[in-house]
Design a protein around this motif. Structure first.
Motif, PDB file in Angstrom:
ATOM      1  N   THR A  14       0.849  -1.191   0.000  1.00 11.16           N
ATOM      2  CA  THR A  14       0.000   0.000   0.000  1.00 11.16           C
ATOM      3  C   THR A  14       0.884   1.239   0.000  1.00 11.16           C
ATOM      4  OG1 THR A  14      -1.731  -1.161   1.231  1.00 11.16           O
ATOM      5  CG2 THR A  14      -1.808   1.240   1.228  1.00 11.16           C
ATOM      6  N   ILE A  15       0.682   2.113  -0.966  1.00 12.83           N
ATOM      7  CA  ILE A  15       1.478   3.339  -1.069  1.00 12.83           C
ATOM      8  C   ILE A  15       0.958   4.403  -0.111  1.00 12.83           C
ATOM      9  CG2 ILE A  15       2.278   5.154  -2.631  1.00 12.83           C
ATOM     10  CD1 ILE A  15       3.400   2.347  -3.208  1.00 12.83           C
ATOM     11  N   THR A  16      -0.356   4.439   0.067  1.00 18.47           N
ATOM     12  CA  THR A  16      -0.985   5.446   0.929  1.00 18.47           C
ATOM     13  C   THR A  16      -1.487   4.787   2.204  1.00 18.47           C
ATOM     14  OG1 THR A  16      -3.000   5.069  -0.340  1.00 18.47           O
ATOM     15  CG2 THR A  16      -1.695   7.010  -0.914  1.00 18.47           C
ATOM     16  N   LYS A  17      -0.773   4.952   3.300  1.00 14.81           N
ATOM     17  CA  LYS A  17      -1.221   4.385   4.570  1.00 14.81           C
ATOM     18  C   LYS A  17      -2.537   5.018   5.012  1.00 14.81           C
ATOM     19  CE  LYS A  17       2.326   1.763   4.777  1.00 14.81           C
ATOM     20  NZ  LYS A  17       2.156   0.320   4.458  1.00 14.81           N
ATOM     21  N   LYS A  18      -2.685   6.301   4.705  1.00 13.59           N
ATOM     22  CA  LYS A  18      -3.952   7.014   4.911  1.00 13.59           C
ATOM     23  C   LYS A  18      -4.394   7.575   3.568  1.00 13.59           C
ATOM     24  CE  LYS A  18      -3.182   8.342   9.744  1.00 13.59           C
ATOM     25  NZ  LYS A  18      -3.133   9.488  10.698  1.00 13.59           N
ATOM     26  N   PRO A  19      -5.702   7.689   3.334  1.00 14.30           N
ATOM     27  CA  PRO A  19      -6.156   8.193   2.032  1.00 14.30           C
ATOM     28  C   PRO A  19      -5.752   9.643   1.807  1.00 14.30           C
ATOM     29  CG  PRO A  19      -7.995   8.062   3.570  1.00 14.30           C
ATOM     30  CD  PRO A  19      -6.827   7.384   4.237  1.00 14.30           C
ATOM     31  N   LEU A  20      -5.479   9.978   0.554  1.00 14.85           N
ATOM     32  CA  LEU A  20      -5.167  11.353   0.187  1.00 14.85           C
ATOM     33  C   LEU A  20      -6.462  12.121  -0.034  1.00 14.85           C
ATOM     34  CD1 LEU A  20      -2.305  10.678  -2.402  1.00 14.85           C
ATOM     35  CD2 LEU A  20      -2.096  11.107   0.060  1.00 14.85           C
ATOM     36  N   CYS A  21      -6.500  13.354   0.460  1.00 13.86           N
ATOM     37  CA  CYS A  21      -7.683  14.213   0.331  1.00 13.86           C
ATOM     38  C   CYS A  21      -7.305  15.502  -0.380  1.00 13.86           C
ATOM     39  CB  CYS A  21      -8.273  14.509   1.711  1.00 13.86           C
ATOM     40  SG  CYS A  21      -8.781  13.039   2.633  1.00 13.86           S
ATOM     41  N   ALA A  22      -8.316  16.235  -0.791  1.00 11.31           N
ATOM     42  CA  ALA A  22      -8.087  17.459  -1.550  1.00 11.31           C
ATOM     43  C   ALA A  22      -7.405  18.530  -0.698  1.00 11.31           C
ATOM     44  CB  ALA A  22      -9.407  17.988  -2.090  1.00 11.31           C
ATOM     45  N   ALA A  23      -6.472  19.243  -1.330  1.00 19.46           N
ATOM     46  CA  ALA A  23      -5.807  20.362  -0.665  1.00 19.46           C
ATOM     47  C   ALA A  23      -6.757  21.553  -0.589  1.00 19.46           C
ATOM     48  CB  ALA A  23      -4.539  20.744  -1.425  1.00 19.46           C
ATOM     49  N   ASP A  24      -6.393  22.531   0.208  1.00 21.02           N
ATOM     50  CA  ASP A  24      -7.272  23.678   0.445  1.00 21.02           C
ATOM     51  C   ASP A  24      -7.630  24.413  -0.837  1.00 21.02           C
ATOM     52  OD1 ASP A  24      -7.310  23.144   3.138  1.00 21.02           O
ATOM     53  OD2 ASP A  24      -5.764  24.620   3.663  1.00 21.02           O
ATOM     54  N   ASP A  25      -6.665  24.584  -1.743  1.00 21.35           N
ATOM     55  CA  ASP A  25      -6.952  25.333  -2.962  1.00 21.35           C
ATOM     56  C   ASP A  25      -7.929  24.573  -3.855  1.00 21.35           C
ATOM     57  OD1 ASP A  25      -5.042  23.367  -3.503  1.00 21.35           O
ATOM     58  OD2 ASP A  25      -4.152  24.507  -5.146  1.00 21.35           O
ATOM     59  N   GLU A  26      -7.833  23.240  -3.856  1.00 18.17           N
ATOM     60  CA  GLU A  26      -8.798  22.467  -4.650  1.00 18.17           C
ATOM     61  C   GLU A  26     -10.184  22.526  -4.016  1.00 18.17           C
ATOM     62  OE1 GLU A  26      -9.655  18.000  -6.494  1.00 18.17           O
ATOM     63  OE2 GLU A  26      -7.751  18.406  -5.470  1.00 18.17           O
ATOM     64  N   LEU A  27     -10.243  22.491  -2.703  1.00 20.89           N
ATOM     65  CA  LEU A  27     -11.537  22.586  -2.018  1.00 20.89           C
ATOM     66  C   LEU A  27     -12.223  23.910  -2.331  1.00 20.89           C
ATOM     67  CD1 LEU A  27     -10.589  21.104   1.471  1.00 20.89           C
ATOM     68  CD2 LEU A  27     -12.112  20.066  -0.216  1.00 20.89           C
ATOM     69  N   ARG A  28     -11.438  24.972  -2.406  1.00 23.37           N
ATOM     70  CA  ARG A  28     -12.013  26.281  -2.730  1.00 23.37           C
ATOM     71  C   ARG A  28     -12.507  26.318  -4.175  1.00 23.37           C
ATOM     72  NH1 ARG A  28      -7.568  28.073   0.476  1.00 23.37           N
ATOM     73  NH2 ARG A  28      -6.300  28.357  -1.394  1.00 23.37           N
ATOM     74  N   ALA A  29     -11.784  25.656  -5.074  1.00 25.10           N
ATOM     75  CA  ALA A  29     -12.145  25.679  -6.493  1.00 25.10           C
ATOM     76  C   ALA A  29     -13.239  24.681  -6.840  1.00 25.10           C
ATOM     77  CB  ALA A  29     -10.909  25.393  -7.342  1.00 25.10           C
ATOM     78  N   ASN A  30     -13.326  23.596  -6.082  1.00 27.12           N
ATOM     79  CA  ASN A  30     -14.272  22.523  -6.408  1.00 27.12           C
ATOM     80  C   ASN A  30     -14.807  21.923  -5.114  1.00 27.12           C
ATOM     81  OD1 ASN A  30     -15.720  20.394  -7.484  1.00 27.12           O
ATOM     82  ND2 ASN A  30     -13.936  19.229  -8.142  1.00 27.12           N
ATOM     83  N   SER A  31     -15.958  22.396  -4.679  1.00 32.66           N
ATOM     84  CA  SER A  31     -16.516  21.955  -3.394  1.00 32.66           C
ATOM     85  C   SER A  31     -16.847  20.463  -3.393  1.00 32.66           C
ATOM     86  CB  SER A  31     -17.775  22.761  -3.061  1.00 32.66           C
ATOM     87  OG  SER A  31     -18.783  22.557  -4.042  1.00 32.66           O
ATOM     88  N   ARG A  32     -17.072  19.887  -4.572  1.00 33.97           N
ATOM     89  CA  ARG A  32     -17.429  18.465  -4.640  1.00 33.97           C
ATOM     90  C   ARG A  32     -16.238  17.553  -4.352  1.00 33.97           C
ATOM     91  NH1 ARG A  32     -21.421  19.021  -9.912  1.00 33.97           N
ATOM     92  NH2 ARG A  32     -23.252  19.678  -8.720  1.00 33.97           N
ATOM     93  N   SER A  33     -15.050  18.142  -4.227  1.00 35.18           N
ATOM     94  CA  SER A  33     -13.870  17.337  -3.907  1.00 35.18           C
ATOM     95  C   SER A  33     -13.737  17.077  -2.410  1.00 35.18           C
ATOM     96  CB  SER A  33     -12.605  18.023  -4.414  1.00 35.18           C
ATOM     97  OG  SER A  33     -12.363  19.226  -3.698  1.00 35.18           O
ATOM     98  N   ARG A  34     -14.612  17.686  -1.597  1.00 35.49           N
ATOM     99  CA  ARG A  34     -14.425  17.606  -0.150  1.00 35.49           C
ATOM    100  C   ARG A  34     -14.564  16.181   0.395  1.00 35.49           C
ATOM    101  NH1 ARG A  34     -19.548  20.001  -0.687  1.00 35.49           N
ATOM    102  NH2 ARG A  34     -21.260  18.734   0.167  1.00 35.49           N
ATOM    103  N   SER A  35     -15.337  15.333  -0.295  1.00 36.45           N
ATOM    104  CA  SER A  35     -15.532  13.966   0.187  1.00 36.45           C
ATOM    105  C   SER A  35     -14.597  12.960  -0.470  1.00 36.45           C
ATOM    106  CB  SER A  35     -16.989  13.536  -0.063  1.00 36.45           C
ATOM    107  OG  SER A  35     -17.898  14.410   0.570  1.00 36.45           O
TER     108      SER A  35
END
Length: 307
Positions: free
Chosen positions: A275-296
């Protein structure tokens, strides 16, 4: 010029996930409107890509969008678990990466006639418009106990019995908007999402067999003989993420003996990668601001390395 209707989530993280793919084929199991596909092709000039989708609108759009990449692209229509399995059998070790974005695209959500939104004037939710089962049949024909089970398991709706009872008492429903209004008073308030979202999610998962599709895709990857492969899965709710997390954990275990075994008798060599990601990767703050649907959105990455 095409108007791009969909912003691909976690696009930087996806590009990084497949950076080791210096040549070969990447399979985009949920091509949608070609966002991830086009970025992968632009940033990895030596790879080719197979895009899969069951939505004719997405196929038509992406065929045009990816046309500049010529023979580096092959587009296939169908349920991704079936087509990916066939593709794995056909291409084998020529495949260096598999991507799946397990979610509804922005255009599907925004097109009210598709019935995905709680504001829709229809009750459909089919990712493949030609599929037999739609949300109309689920809502208006399923028994109360079946509806309760779907709401509890797929939507994690805490008062699933009361919601299912209300649906049965007040049906038939002709639109998602009508359904949402009927159950709105029963749903918890104060969260960032619309109160009816979890109910709509549960019905959509049932209509499209989304968890079954994801499981069958992972089964096909596990059963494959591909020696070196990057697998990246984007999920949007805990049910999907749990399936991916547990499968990646299984793939990374050398010992498969029962937990209560006194000693290892399995050979201790069953891991097919890490497993490369021990924890899941989530959207960075700038992506969250640009695309609210990335929050989940959550991205997990696994690297298969078979001897």
């Amino acid at each position: 010029m095409q108007e791009i209707p969909h912003i691909p989530v976690l696009y930087r993280e996806v590009l990084e996930a497949f950076a080791p793919c210096s040549d070969g084929w990447v399979v985009d199991c949920t091509m949608g409107y070609g966002g991830h596909s086009s970025l992968l092709l632009e940033n990895n000039p030596a790879i080719s890509l197979i895009g899969i989708d069951q939505d004719p609108t997405a196929i038509a759009f992406s065929s045009k969008r990816l046309e500049p990449f010529g023979k580096r692209v092959e587009i296939r229509q169908g349920r991704f678990s079936e087509v990916a399995s066939e593709t794995i059998a056909q291409f084998g070790d020529k495949i260096c990466g598999i991507l799946a974005d397990i979610g509804v695209s922005s255009l599907q959500l925004d097109q009210r006639e598709r019935g995905f939104s709680y504001e829709s004037d229809t009750l459909d939710m089919r990712m493949n418009p030609n599929a037999v089962l739609s949300a109309y049949e689920v809502v208006n024909e399923y028994s109360q106990s079946a509806l309760e089970s779907i709401l509890r398991e797929y939507g994690e709706v805490t008062n699933s019995r009361k919601v299912a009872e209300t649906i049965v008492q007040r049906r038939p429903f002709a639109s998602a908007k009508e359904l949402s209004n009927a159950i709105f008073h029963l749903m918890p308030k104060g969260k960032k999402i619309h109160p009816s979202t979890l109910v709509m999610q549960a019905i959509r998962i049932e209509v499209n067999d989304e968890l079954g599709e994801l499981t069958r895709l992972l089964d096909a990857i596990e059963a494959s003989k591909i020696k070196k492969l990057r697998v990246a899965i984007i999920t949007f709710h805990s049910l999907e993420d749990r399936i991916v997390k547990n499968r990646f954990s299984k793939w990374s275990k050398n010992c498969i003996c029962p937990d209560d075994a006194m000693r290892c008798t399995c050979g201790n060599n069953h891991a097919i990668g890490k497993t490369i990601t021990k924890k899941p990767l989530c959207a960075a703050d700038d992506e969250l601001r640009a695309n609210s649907r990335s929050r989940s959105a959550k991205l997990r990455i696994f690297e298969i390395r078979r001897d």
